[in-house]
Write an enzyme that holds these catalytic residues in place. Structure first.
Site, PDB file in Angstrom:
ATOM      1  CD  GLU A 170      -9.294  -9.931  77.920  1.00  0.00           C
ATOM      2  OE1 GLU A 170      -8.121 -10.330  77.813  1.00  0.00           O
ATOM      3  OE2 GLU A 170      -9.868  -9.766  79.015  1.00  0.00           O
TER       4      GLU A 170
ATOM      5  CD  GLU B 190     -10.199 -15.311  81.135  1.00  0.00           C
ATOM      6  OE1 GLU B 190     -10.403 -14.818  80.006  1.00  0.00           O
ATOM      7  OE2 GLU B 190      -9.350 -14.861  81.935  1.00  0.00           O
TER       8      GLU B 190
ATOM      9  CG  HIS C 178     -10.546 -10.967  82.232  1.00  0.00           C
ATOM     10  ND1 HIS C 178      -9.369 -10.336  81.944  1.00  0.00           N
ATOM     11  CD2 HIS C 178     -10.866 -10.620  83.502  1.00  0.00           C
ATOM     12  CE1 HIS C 178      -8.969  -9.640  83.000  1.00  0.00           C
ATOM     13  NE2 HIS C 178      -9.866  -9.796  83.956  1.00  0.00           N
TER      14      HIS C 178
ATOM     15  CG  HIS D 220      -6.708  -7.863  80.012  1.00  0.00           C
ATOM     16  ND1 HIS D 220      -6.771  -9.141  80.517  1.00  0.00           N
ATOM     17  CD2 HIS D 220      -5.649  -7.260  80.624  1.00  0.00           C
ATOM     18  CE1 HIS D 220      -5.779  -9.305  81.393  1.00  0.00           C
ATOM     19  NE2 HIS D 220      -5.105  -8.188  81.475  1.00  0.00           N
TER      20      HIS D 220
END
Ligand code: ZN
Length: 387
Positions: A176, A342, A266, A173
């Site tokens: 990010e 994350e 991420h 992504h």
């Protein structure tokens, strides 16, 4: 001086809807061929003599509108150090005051990690002993998907069969960007020849690193997709050369080497925490694997207080994994420990640094801590969870 807005650069994204003497009204542009939108990055000129109100009018139409609650805007006036400007999310609009003083100000959803900085990192790292840079794929826009292979320095007992294979990938992504700042810390620590842990890890493992899975999305200022509109972290079950060549070629290379431990890095728009999402829902899950995952997380939390284990996504229920996610696909295919890290766009609620929020520097430090955790995992020395 007239106010001007410009986003015609690497990872730029904003549209001007209107302006007055001391206000600019803006909108975030969706990712190409998709409905995702959240990433912004632009330059504002004309603020030297007066403060200006900046308003993103379509904040409520973004993919994760709850990402704007308690969010402050990443800001720089020198393209070197990034700090946060307090913002407020009211009536579906995100707004903040650009203070008078600087000639130009750059604002972004998170400190960007540019294609040029990526190229500089590749050039620097590829010159190190035992490092091979491989161009794994060419994207629709003609960018290179770069893979670094860190193999050695090999010690006397070199034996390809006994060496462990570690993979780390980031920025499926593209918005990010903290994921590639993480990569800088991870790579620089691994390449530090005076660091005993890095040397020990590299003596037993080949480490394969894809710092940016999605350079097209990066350059275009996307949040989630590549140029074809593909969300790469939903492509792992059946990647296609046409729509997701990035995943197709990286996955093929992983099958060449095998995978003993995988990290997919991420950022999360809403949660103010660093956390790991595991692969508890894959068909081949068992108690031993669960214990290893829990031990890895607790060890990392002990190594770096910016990481925590209390908050995150709910555990995947047994048998419920989506095998189109990278970590689930890798965990099931290779029977290995595969994890999604994350990091926050906002700040860490437990260890806040309001002036900078979660930042490039803190992301890189967390990347460095992973070298310790991966070394302990591969040598069966992870810490048991506290009672
Ligand atoms: Zn992501």
């Amino acid at each position: 001086m007239t106010l001007t807005i410009n986003a015609a650069f690497d990872s730029g994204n904003i549209e001007l809807r209107g302006q007055s003497r001391d206000e600019v009204r803006l909108a975030i542009r969706p990712d190409t061929a998709s409905a995702f939108l959240q990433w912004f990055h632009f330059r504002l000129d004309g603020v030297r003599e007066r403060a200006v109100q900046v308003i993103i009018e379509n904040a409520s139409e973004t993919t994760y509108p709850n990402g704007w609650e308690d969010y402050d805007v990443a800001t720089t006036d020198d393209l070197g150090s990034w700090y946060r400007t307090p913002a407020s999310y009211i009536d579906g609009k995100l707004s903040w005051t650009a203070p008078a003083g600087a000639h130009s100000l750059w604002f972004a959803y998170f400190a960007p990690y540019s294609i040029e900085r990526h190229d500089r990192l590749m050039a620097r790292v590829a010159g190190e002993d035992g490092v091979e840079l491989e161009r794994l794929a060419t994207t629709a826009d003609g960018h290179s998907v770069d893979c670094l292979h860190l193999e050695g320095p090999h010690t006397g007992e070199r034996d390809a069969g006994s060496r462990r294979q570690v993979w780390a990938i980031a920025r499926q992504h593209p918005g990010e960007s903290m994921a590639e700042w993480w990569m800088e810390g991870w790579l620089e620590r691994l390449l530090d020849t005076e660091d005993a842990t890095s040397r020990a890890l590299r003596s037993m493992a080949d480490i394969h690193v894809v710092p940016n899975m999605n350079p097209d999305g990066t350059a275009r200022g996307h949040l989630r997709t590549n140029t074809c509109g593909s969300n790469l972290n939903r492509e792992w079950a059946e990647p296609s050369i046409e729509k997701s060549p990035e995943v197709y070629h990286v996955r093929r290379r992983m099958h060449d080497t095998g995978v003993d431990l995988a990290l997919d890095v991420h950022g999360d728009e809403a949660l103010p925490y660093n956390f790991i999402a595991g692969t508890e829902g894959v068909p081949g899950w068992n108690q031993t694997r669960d214990a290893e995952l829990i031990a890895f997380k607790h060890t990392l939390a002990a190594l770096n207080p910016d990481f925590q284990t209390r908050r995150g996504y709910p555990r995947n229920r047994p048998g419920n994994a989506n095998l189109a996610f990278a970590s689930n696909y890798l965990a099931e295919t290779f029977g290995c420990l595969a994890m999604t890290l994350e990091m926050p766009f906002k700040d860490t609620a437990d260890t806040p640094r309001p002036a900078v929020g979660w930042s490039p520097e803190r992301s890189a430090r967390l990347g460095r801590s992973f070298v310790d955790a991966v070394y302990l995992a591969l040598t069966d020395r992870l810490l048991p969870p506290p009672h």
